[in-house]
Structures are given as C-alpha cells and as structure tokens.
Design an enzyme around this catalytic site. Structure first.
Site: not given
Length: 525
Positions: A338-340
């Site tokens: 989970d990353t942006a």
C-alpha cells in the site's frame, strides 16, 4: 474505457487522487515550479489518501533540476529507534505487523518535504502545504479507495485511530465529507515551524509521549536525530535511455537488473501480450528478486554489491539461465503493497518522480496522541533472525519497497513512472517501460493494458502469478502449461497497484496517464 492520455503543452501532474493532482496544478498556476507542486501533491495525498500515506510514513524522491542538468535522489526513509532491539521481541517469531510495537521507525516524509522544497522550490513551505491543510480542516469527499480499505482493515485500527477513520464506529461512506481537525492542526504547526517543528518540537514530544505511555519504543532523541539524505541515484542504459532509481535501502535496483536481463532479448520480435512477453518479464524479475532478497538492507550496516548486480555481463549470465518455455522454481517473501506514487513536470523542464507510504493500509493502525498522525509499520519488515541480512538493529533503515523511476534521453527526462504495490513495483514498472519504449504505447495505454503480479502475498502459502483475466485465455493456458501457478484476477484488479506515468515528447508536450484502479487524475496545461 478511454485510453487517450491527457496532454499538456507545458506542465503535467499525475497522482492517485484527483484532489492531489489538482493541488499540484494549482501550485504551478500560482508560479511554483515542479518541486513546489510535488510537495503540495505529497502533502495533499497525506490528507486525502490517509489509508495509503501520511505524515507518519516515508517518501523517496527522484528530482531533475533543469538548471543543474542532473538527476538526484532523496532518501526520506526513517531509522529504527536507538532503543529498538531484537530482545524487545523476545519469545516472538516476528515483529507485530500492527499496533504500537510495529511503529518502530521514525517517519521520514516531513523531513523530505522541506529538503526538496528548500533545495529547489521557489514558494514557501506554508504555501505548498496550504491545499492539504485546507482539505484536512474543511473536509473532502471520501474516496472509494479509502472506503474499501476501511472495510478491509478497519479491525486493525486502535481506538484512537478508529475515532478518526471510523467515526461513530462506522465505515464512512464514499463521497461523504471527511474531516481531520487534529491533522490540520499538526500541518499548520509544520507549515509555521518547518521540519524542526516536527522532529524537535511539540509534534515529536506528543508522539514520543504517546509511545512511552502505550508500550512503544520511539523517543524524542530518535526524532531529533533523524535526517534524510541526498544520494546519488543508480542507473542503467536501456535502449537509448538512462533509467534511474533510488539506491538501497530502496529495492529500485531490482528493476534495473530486470531491464539489463531483458536487454539480452529482442522484444521487437516478441508480440506484446503474448505468452513469450509475459513469461520473459516474469522470469527476469524472479532472478532480480532472488538477488534482492539476499542482499537488500541498510547499506550503512551491510555492503550491497551493486556494481556486480548491475553489471551487463552478469545480466547476460542471468539471461542465459532463463528457459523460454519453463518457469523457474524460485520464491520470494511477501513485502506489502500500500503506497502512493505521483509525478510532476513543469514548463521549465524540471521533473519530480516520487513515492510515499505507510507500508500496510493504515500503517500500524495507531494514531499518535492528538497529532492526527497515523504511524507507519514499515519497521515490521525487519527480521528477528540475527543472521538475516535485514535483521533488526538500533538506528537502522529497513529493506524498503518504495522505488520511483525516471528514464532520461539525451540527458533530459523522457518518462517518469511508478506504482503502488510492494512486490509489484518492479514488475509493473517493467511492464510500463517496455510498453512505451518497445510497443509505442502512450502513458495511458501502458497503464491500462492488462497486468500481472508474481509472488506470495501476506497469508498465502504459494507463489502465484496473478494475471488479469483480460489476458487472452490461450496465453493464460500457456503460462500455466509452462509451470506458472496462474490465478486469474479481475479485469482491473486493485492487487495490481496504482500506476501512473508521464512521457515528454520530442515536441515538448507532456502526456500523462493515471490508473483506472484508483481515484487519480492527470492534469496538464
């Protein structure tokens, strides 16, 4: 679904949330440059995509200054606390993935904002944080992605975090107004006092006080001594482009290794979307993962043989070991997802490719005191095995999945690209770059085309090759017949991550593509 890219004649912003992209575009229109806009995008993501990223997490940056004519990297990852030792977890097989005892590395993102903006920006930190502060104060429409992740991970939230992210004990509805007053107050303090207000002032005091009271390990000294680093990026030549990554503790070198291996094959003679295309990429990536898992950690604690790993002769040896008809029996450990990722290019030729994360969705699941800051659980990836290359030690950076990418041609940025997705980051990056360079796809086409992700995710016992079912049935059958453990995924499955890309054409136009799997936007003008 449309596959046409957004095209700007001067600027382009891509991110996984349209409000963050709009914040970057607004800063550019106010006279800021790509560095100002990138920090604005990053800070806004920390507000409007709080399940993926935030002030309690880390960030990695690749920057290109047109004035300097060079690519630089900033490592905005935090270290474990001075008092965090393996014996803190005596009798346990692993560091807990949630809770206060998983929050053992200092958040590095706030430091990285000031480092990038002070070095190259032209506006003030307060000006570039203004959009994020506004959304935290006045609220924003909660994204479908946050809604979905709140359902999936809500049980992992501490009571303090649940009070923020599950108001009234319920999952907030998508599109409803979501306000974060505590976070707004913290951001205003940061805007007024800069990074020292975070690491040496009241914010650090509040976080460390909360940690002490609840059985955590981070102290005031851990925050006060934190400092990110400007570092030389690593790179390789690939089909007329110099491709850059952040060096370890980032896993970025794995993507460079895969490109070096792929260079030994003539992709121009391989049909895109065929068995041969997918099989070759998977096998090249497996080999790079094998080496990564043996060496990747904090380079201040263990030497990492990058010269050997990125050597073209070594790539030839690896390429020669690949069977074109049979999958290799290799494995890899799950590394979270989970990353942006986001990127910005301005009208002066400056470019920023960056990525940030809390590690798992909602990180540790713990909000620190009254700060509104959700702390990351990145340190839970340390091993408690003293012989492991990534073993836990005090004041150490862990193996890090974050890896923004930039490909330059003739010394100037040509493609900025990256994705959410832990283990999937080097995989999707390889798909994006080969599609654009070998098959003439624009950024949106490259992002939209069917994707795969290989590896074992948390809680699954097998090394699956998850492939979106838009891939031709015959290709899926051939992959399975070659020994890949194929599992069909949805047409646009979220497990493939959220990828975005910007391509700068010979005419100077900027083309942007964002992932239909998220809530993003490409905005150019």
């Amino acid at each position: 679904m449309t596959i046409g890219p957004v095209i700007g004649t001067k600027t382009m912003v891509v991110s996984p949330h349209y409000l963050a992209s709009a914040a970057g575009a607004r800063i550019l229109q106010r006279g800021g440059n790509a560095f100002d806009a990138a920090v604005a995008v990053s800070a806004t993501l920390a507000v409007v995509y709080p399940h993926m990223t935030g002030l309690g997490g880390d960030a990695f940056w690749l920057t290109y200054s047109a004035g300097e004519g060079r690519v630089r990297a900033y490592n905005g990852s935090g270290r474990s606390g001075y008092g965090v030792r393996r014996d803190c977890y005596a009798g346990e097989s692993a560091i807990p993935r949630r809770g206060v005892r998983s929050a053992i590395t200092v958040p590095g993102m706030a430091d990285s904002w000031e480092a990038v903006q002070r070095q190259y920006g032209r506006l003030t930190l307060a000006e570039v944080l203004e959009p994020g502060i506004g959304y935290a104060t006045d609220g924003f429409p909660l994204s479908p992605d946050q809604h979905g992740n709140s359902i999936l991970a809500g049980a992992a939230l501490s009571p303090g975090a649940a009070a923020v992210y599950l108001p009234g004990g319920k999952v907030p509805r998508a599109g409803g107004k979501f306000v974060q007053k505590q976070l707004a107050r913290t951001l205003r303090t940061l805007a007024a006092g800069g990074r020292d207000a975070f690491y040496k002032g009241g914010i650090a005091e509040e976080i460390s006080k909360d940690m002490l009271a609840s059985g955590g390990y981070l102290t005031r000294d851990d925050f006060a001594d934190h400092q990110g680093n400007w570092v030389e990026p690593i790179s390789t030549d690939y089909h007329g482009h110099q491709v850059y990554q952040v060096p370890p503790n980032s896993q970025g070198f794995t993507a460079l290794m895969a490109l070096n291996i792929l260079e030994r094959f003539n992709l121009a003679e391989i049909e895109h979307g065929s068995f041969e295309y997918y099989h070759l990429l998977v096998e090249a990536l497996k080999l790079s993962f094998r080496d990564r898992d043996q060496v990747l950690t904090d380079p201040e604690f263990s030497s990492i043989p990058l010269e050997r790993l990125l050597d073209k002769q070594y790539a030839m040896e690896l390429a020669d070991s690949i069977s074109l008809r049979r999958a290799a029996a290799l494995g890899s450990e799950p590394v979270g997802r989970d990353t942006a990722y986001a990127a910005v290019v301005d009208g002066e030729g400056n470019a920023v490719s960056f990525i940030q994360s809390l590690y798992f969705e909602f990180g540790s699941g713990r909000v620190a005191g009254d700060t509104g800051i959700l702390l990351q659980n990145r340190g839970s990836f340390f091993s408690l095995d003293p012989s492991h290359i990534n073993t836990l030690e005090p004041h150490k950076r862990t193996f890090h999945t974050l890896m923004p990418a930039m490909a330059c041609q003739d010394g100037k940025p040509a493609i900025l690209y990256g994705t959410q997705g832990g283990e999937g980051q080097p995989q999707t990056q390889s798909l994006l770059l080969t599609r654009m360079l070998h098959y003439g796809m624009n950024p949106q086409e490259a992002v939209n085309a069917p994707r795969f992700v290989w590896g074992r995710t948390w809680g699954e016992p097998t090394q699956e090759l998850k492939v979106e079912k838009r891939v031709a049935p015959q290709v899926l059958e051939e992959l399975a017949g070659a020994g890949h453990l194929v599992r069909q995924a949805a047409d646009y499955d979220g497990i493939m991550g959220h990828a975005h890309a910007i391509a700068i054409g010979g005419n100077g136009f900027r083309s942007g593509g964002t992932d239909p799997r998220c809530d993003g936007a490409a905005i150019g003008w």
